[in-house]
Write an enzyme that holds these catalytic residues in place. Structure first.
Site, mmCIF file in Angstrom:
data_model
loop_
_atom_site.group_PDB
_atom_site.id
_atom_site.type_symbol
_atom_site.label_atom_id
_atom_site.label_comp_id
_atom_site.label_asym_id
_atom_site.label_seq_id
_atom_site.Cartn_x
_atom_site.Cartn_y
_atom_site.Cartn_z
ATOM 1 N N THR A 182 0.822 -1.219 0.000
ATOM 2 C CA THR A 182 0.000 0.000 0.000
ATOM 3 C C THR A 182 0.851 1.261 0.000
ATOM 4 O O THR A 182 1.987 1.239 0.472
ATOM 5 C CB THR A 182 -0.875 -0.042 1.285
ATOM 6 O OG1 THR A 182 -1.857 -1.035 1.109
ATOM 7 C CG2 THR A 182 -1.521 1.264 1.598
ATOM 8 N N ARG A 210 -13.918 -7.749 -0.496
ATOM 9 C CA ARG A 210 -13.166 -7.510 0.754
ATOM 10 C C ARG A 210 -12.681 -6.049 0.774
ATOM 11 O O ARG A 210 -12.109 -5.562 -0.189
ATOM 12 C CB ARG A 210 -11.971 -8.462 0.826
ATOM 13 C CG ARG A 210 -11.094 -8.281 2.075
ATOM 14 C CD ARG A 210 -9.901 -7.381 1.832
ATOM 15 N NE ARG A 210 -8.975 -7.352 2.959
ATOM 16 C CZ ARG A 210 -7.943 -6.538 3.040
ATOM 17 N NH1 ARG A 210 -7.692 -5.680 2.071
ATOM 18 N NH2 ARG A 210 -7.141 -6.571 4.078
ATOM 19 N N VAL A 211 -12.915 -5.375 1.870
ATOM 20 C CA VAL A 211 -12.410 -4.012 2.044
ATOM 21 C C VAL A 211 -11.450 -4.020 3.224
ATOM 22 O O VAL A 211 -11.755 -4.593 4.267
ATOM 23 C CB VAL A 211 -13.567 -3.015 2.293
ATOM 24 C CG1 VAL A 211 -13.027 -1.623 2.578
ATOM 25 C CG2 VAL A 211 -14.516 -2.990 1.097
ATOM 26 N N GLY A 212 -10.286 -3.406 3.042
ATOM 27 C CA GLY A 212 -9.289 -3.368 4.111
ATOM 28 C C GLY A 212 -9.384 -2.099 4.929
ATOM 29 O O GLY A 212 -10.413 -1.413 4.956
ATOM 30 N N ASP A 213 -8.294 -1.793 5.604
ATOM 31 C CA ASP A 213 -8.263 -0.627 6.499
ATOM 32 C C ASP A 213 -8.068 0.695 5.763
ATOM 33 O O ASP A 213 -8.440 1.750 6.267
ATOM 34 C CB ASP A 213 -7.099 -0.775 7.490
ATOM 35 C CG ASP A 213 -5.763 -0.803 6.743
ATOM 36 O OD1 ASP A 213 -5.585 -1.696 5.884
ATOM 37 O OD2 ASP A 213 -4.917 0.078 6.981
ATOM 38 N N THR A 233 0.140 0.960 6.802
ATOM 39 C CA THR A 233 0.265 -0.108 5.807
ATOM 40 C C THR A 233 0.548 -1.425 6.514
ATOM 41 O O THR A 233 1.353 -1.471 7.445
ATOM 42 C CB THR A 233 1.368 0.176 4.770
ATOM 43 O OG1 THR A 233 1.484 -0.982 3.925
ATOM 44 C CG2 THR A 233 2.708 0.483 5.403
ATOM 45 N N GLY A 234 -0.115 -2.478 6.070
ATOM 46 C CA GLY A 234 0.065 -3.779 6.696
ATOM 47 C C GLY A 234 -1.217 -4.583 6.584
ATOM 48 O O GLY A 234 -2.055 -4.295 5.727
ATOM 49 N N GLY A 236 -4.612 -5.326 6.917
ATOM 50 C CA GLY A 236 -5.701 -4.392 7.166
ATOM 51 C C GLY A 236 -6.633 -4.800 8.286
ATOM 52 O O GLY A 236 -7.114 -3.950 9.048
#
Ligand code: ASP
Length: 313
Positions: A182, A210-213, A233-234, A236
């Site tokens: 990211t 899927r939605v991340g952070d 970043t990482g 999520g």
């Protein structure tokens, strides 16, 4: 808001072991992109641009670089499709805009900015976000804009292993040696305004939808002039459960910590609560720059209080 008279700028291009960076040429490729992005952001600020304009410009440049997992370099989901997430936040008034699960857009961070300024909402997703992009006159790019040979091979490997992989994960299952590619940018302008932006393709072979952070205010991105600007970043899911960016800001707000102290406290919390993997970049209202991560490395760089450009893993 305090008029600091100086500016600070930070960007990142992902966290992880970065085992794919085995030679000086590859390392230079990443760091050169980070350096050029910081120099561009510096120009925006020196020409009178706001922190918000600087982070949008920096994030857009990183989205345009295929080595990062955002924009044209986005990873592919379980269906071999790109689904990108992005957000931007203005520390002046906590305005924020975000998009999730979008495709065919070269610069999702710019669409997020339009959600913030041209709609009454904070987040739009999937088809609704794409319709809004059309409404705003944003050009669509063809699917092959995203399909780099590396990304197709990466998805092939993930499918062979019947697993979800993280960007540039070429190591054994359950290994820590992963890279989360990211991108993010945060800035303090000379007028004392903070802003943050984060953009991603997410995780290789992720489930459709899927939605991340990254597009979640308080998780992957946060900015408040009273405290700080943060981009994460990482992994999520770890960041969503710990609301990591707002947690860092709260250490400042409630315990009077500076950027270094709050960043360390936030990463300690991430480790202690969920053994989270990844890192954050942080600028506080006084212009102090800080970063910390639980992975072996994080590609990032900064200009602290109008000083020199520094880049490192
Ligand atoms: N945080 C991103 C996500 O989980 C991945 C990354 O940082 O590379 O979608």
């Amino acid at each position: 808001m305090s008029d600091t008279g100086t500016y600070s700028l930070m960007v990142h291009g992902g966290a992880g072991a970065l085992d794919n960076v085995k030679d000086d040429k590859t390392a230079f490729r990443y760091l050169d992109s980070i350096r050029r992005t910081l120099e561009h952001g510096r120009d925006v600020l020196l020409l009178g641009g706001s922190a918000l304009q600087a982070v949008e410009a920096c994030a857009s440049l990183l989205e345009d670089d295929p080595v990062f997992n955002a924009g044209c370099g986005s990873v592919l989901n379980e269906n071999g499709k790109v689904e990108m997430d992005a957000a931007i936040m203005d520390g002046r008034n906590l305005s924020a805009g975000a998009v999730a699960a979008v495709d065919n857009i070269a610069n999702p961070v710019q669409l997020a900015r339009l959600v913030m300024t041209e709609s009454e909402h904070v987040m739009l997703i999937a088809e609704g976000a794409m319709r809004f992009a059309d409404h705003c006159g944003m050009a669509r790019v063809p699917e092959d804009y995203f399909y780099t040979p590396d990304r197709v091979e990466q998805l092939h490997q993930a499918r062979l292993k019947h697993r979800m992989m993280l960007d540039h994960d070429d190591t054994e299952e359950d290994s820590e040696d992963q890279k989360y590619g990211t991108i993010g940018a945060i800035a303090l302008d000379p007028a004392g305004n903070l802003a943050a932006a984060t953009s991603t393709g997410g995780i290789v072979n992720k489930r459709m939808g899927r939605v991340g952070d990254s597009p979640i205010v308080g998780a992957g991105v946060y900015a408040d002039n009273e405290t700080c600007a943060v981009s994460a970043t990482g992994f999520g899911e770890d960041f969503m459960r710990t609301v990591i960016s707002k947690t860092v800001a709260d250490f400042m707000l409630m315990q009077g910590m500076d950027a270094n102290q709050a960043t360390k406290a936030g990463i300690d919390y991430l480790k202690r609560k969920v053994n989270g993997r990844g890192g954050v970049i942080v600028i506080d209202a006084a212009g102090n720059c800080a970063s910390d991560f639980t992975t072996k490395k994080m590609i990032h760089g900064w200009i602290e209080k109008s000083g020199e450009v520094t880049c490192r893993f």
